[in-house]
Write an enzyme that holds these catalytic residues in place. Structure first.
Site, short mmCIF file in Angstrom:
data_model
loop_
_atom_site.label_atom_id
_atom_site.label_comp_id
_atom_site.label_asym_id
_atom_site.label_seq_id
_atom_site.Cartn_x
_atom_site.Cartn_y
_atom_site.Cartn_z
N GLN A 1 0.84 -1.20 0.00
CA GLN A 1 0.00 0.00 0.00
C GLN A 1 0.87 1.24 0.00
O GLN A 1 1.88 1.31 0.70
CB GLN A 1 -0.92 0.00 1.22
N LEU B 1 1.14 -5.88 2.11
CA LEU B 1 0.09 -6.37 1.22
C LEU B 1 0.67 -7.24 0.11
O LEU B 1 0.07 -8.25 -0.29
CB LEU B 1 -0.65 -5.18 0.60
N ARG C 1 -8.96 -7.94 4.28
CA ARG C 1 -7.82 -7.35 5.01
C ARG C 1 -7.92 -5.83 5.03
O ARG C 1 -7.75 -5.20 6.08
CB ARG C 1 -6.51 -7.80 4.36
N HIS D 1 0.85 -2.58 11.30
CA HIS D 1 1.93 -3.43 11.80
C HIS D 1 2.30 -3.13 13.25
O HIS D 1 3.47 -3.18 13.64
CB HIS D 1 3.16 -3.33 10.87
#
Length: 394
Positions: free
Chosen positions: A98, A184, A208, A296
């Site tokens: 991303q 991703l 997701r 994350h």
């Protein structure tokens, strides 16, 4: 694809190379007709025709690291998770994450039928015209987490199809012996490696993006890139910031990208303190990232249960080639392990710097970045200026 061959190729002790070709119709858990084992040391190889129609078993391994059982009659396969532990890369496909999205991506892909078909399939799964958003925007819509993640996944795999029709492209694709993706992009890499279908991968990526957006909406958080410091200094910067904020706003390194470029995630107040203190730690600059929240990190914990449920319902197979995980910079072959890692990936720091350094130290000769942007190429060059990497956009 080789589909109707049973072939065993053995080399003399102490090392054996075993290649099994099993018919597609007999492999309940594989979309491919081939399963490749790297060279392993075996004490005993048992070949049996007692099963119907074919059974291979490998027993009494001198090292328990690698194990395999294939039974076409019972339609089961078992592959040890560390099957690819001793991989030796020569050619890699690398997929962006991303942030790589840009208005106009996907337009070139429409010149190739197979690439265009991916967008048509995506429209059916997503329920909206993905290509129109990719090509025309608006930018705010394309940049949203729920749309940018599916858009990059589809466009990256469309880039593979563009490469396929290029002169020598099929040969390049067939030569790839390792793949990985940034955050991703790990899903894209797994799809390319045959761990799951394009459709199943897109469904996972759609969920997701939605789950990460929902987690981001639940708390005020952000991400910022710190430019010009090594990872130790960035950690010290995070520690200093955390002394000035409460627990809900603490920060941590979320992306270990390359020397001099590390992304920090955390509560909004903590990120603001990091930005204010960065100059005093001799950082060259800070760049606030255009993402929904603190990816994350534990801020994404609400997304994990949704991912776990979706992954549990998805058929995942052992990849045909090593796919390097963002969580531990290692390849994994066991489908259940892959599912667990993908679920935890959204809360775990991305070990991209270690991945790149490992690939290069193992002798990687050529690399291809497939999809929008040139972020990965830039990272590779920061690690090794002589690294060979070509961008294949769509």
């Amino acid at each position: 694809m080789l589909s109707l061959l049973h072939r065993t190729i053995l080399r003399t002790p102490p090392a054996y190379s075993l290649i099994l070709r099993i018919p597609r119709s007999t492999m309940a858990t594989s979309s491919s007709s081939s399963l490749l084992l790297p060279s392993v040391s075996l004490n005993n190889l048992c070949y049996s025709r007692n099963a119907s129609p074919l059974c291979f078993s490998v027993k009494n391994l001198s090292r328990s690291r690698v194990s395999m059982s294939v039974s076409a009659g019972s339609q089961t396969t078992t592959v040890h998770d560390s099957l690819f532990a001793d991989y030796k890369p020569s050619s890699a496909f690398l997929f962006p994450g991303q942030g790589a999205q840009a208005i106009g991506m996907g337009k070139e892909a429409q010149s190739v039928v197979a690439a265009g078909e991916l967008y048509k399939k995506a429209n059916d799964i997503l329920g909206y015209d993905l290509l129109d958003i990719c090509v025309n925007g608006p930018k705010e819509k394309l940049d949203s987490t729920v749309i940018s993640q599916p858009a990059i996944y589809v466009t990256s795999l469309a880039a593979v199809e563009l490469l396929r029709v290029r002169e020598g492209g099929e040969q390049i694709i067939n030569s790839v012996d390792v793949t990985c993706g940034l955050s991703l992009g790990e899903y894209t890499a797994l799809s390319f490696a045959g761990a799951f279908s394009f459709e199943d991968g897109l469904k996972l990526v759609k969920l997701r993006g939605e789950a990460m957006q929902a987690a981001a909406d639940a708390a005020k958080s952000a991400m910022v890139s710190i430019i010009g410091l090594d990872s130790e200094k960035v950690q010290q910067l995070c520690d200093a910031a955390n002394q000035e904020v409460d627990e809900a706003d603490k920060v941590q390194i979320a992306n270990y990208l390359c020397p001099g470029n590390y992304a920090v995630s955390g509560g909004l107040k903590g990120i603001e303190v990091v930005e204010a203190k960065a100059k005093s730690f001799k950082a060259r600059m800070t760049v606030r990232l255009a993402v929904a929240g603190a990816f994350h990190t534990s801020f994404m914990e609400p997304a994990v249960s949704r991912l776990e449920a979706a992954l549990a319902a998805t058929e995942i197979r052992s990849p045909k080639i090593p796919v390097i995980s963002n969580v531990d910079a290692q390849p994994h072959a066991d489908p259940d392990t892959i599912k667990k890692i993908l679920a935890r990936q959204v809360t775990s720091p991305v070990q991209w710097e270690t991945t790149v350094k490992t690939l290069l130290s193992k002798g990687l000769k050529s690399s291809y970045e497939l999809g929008p942007g040139k972020v990965i190429a830039g990272i590779f060059k920061r690690v090794d200026k002589s690294a060979s990497i070509e961008n294949i956009s769509a």
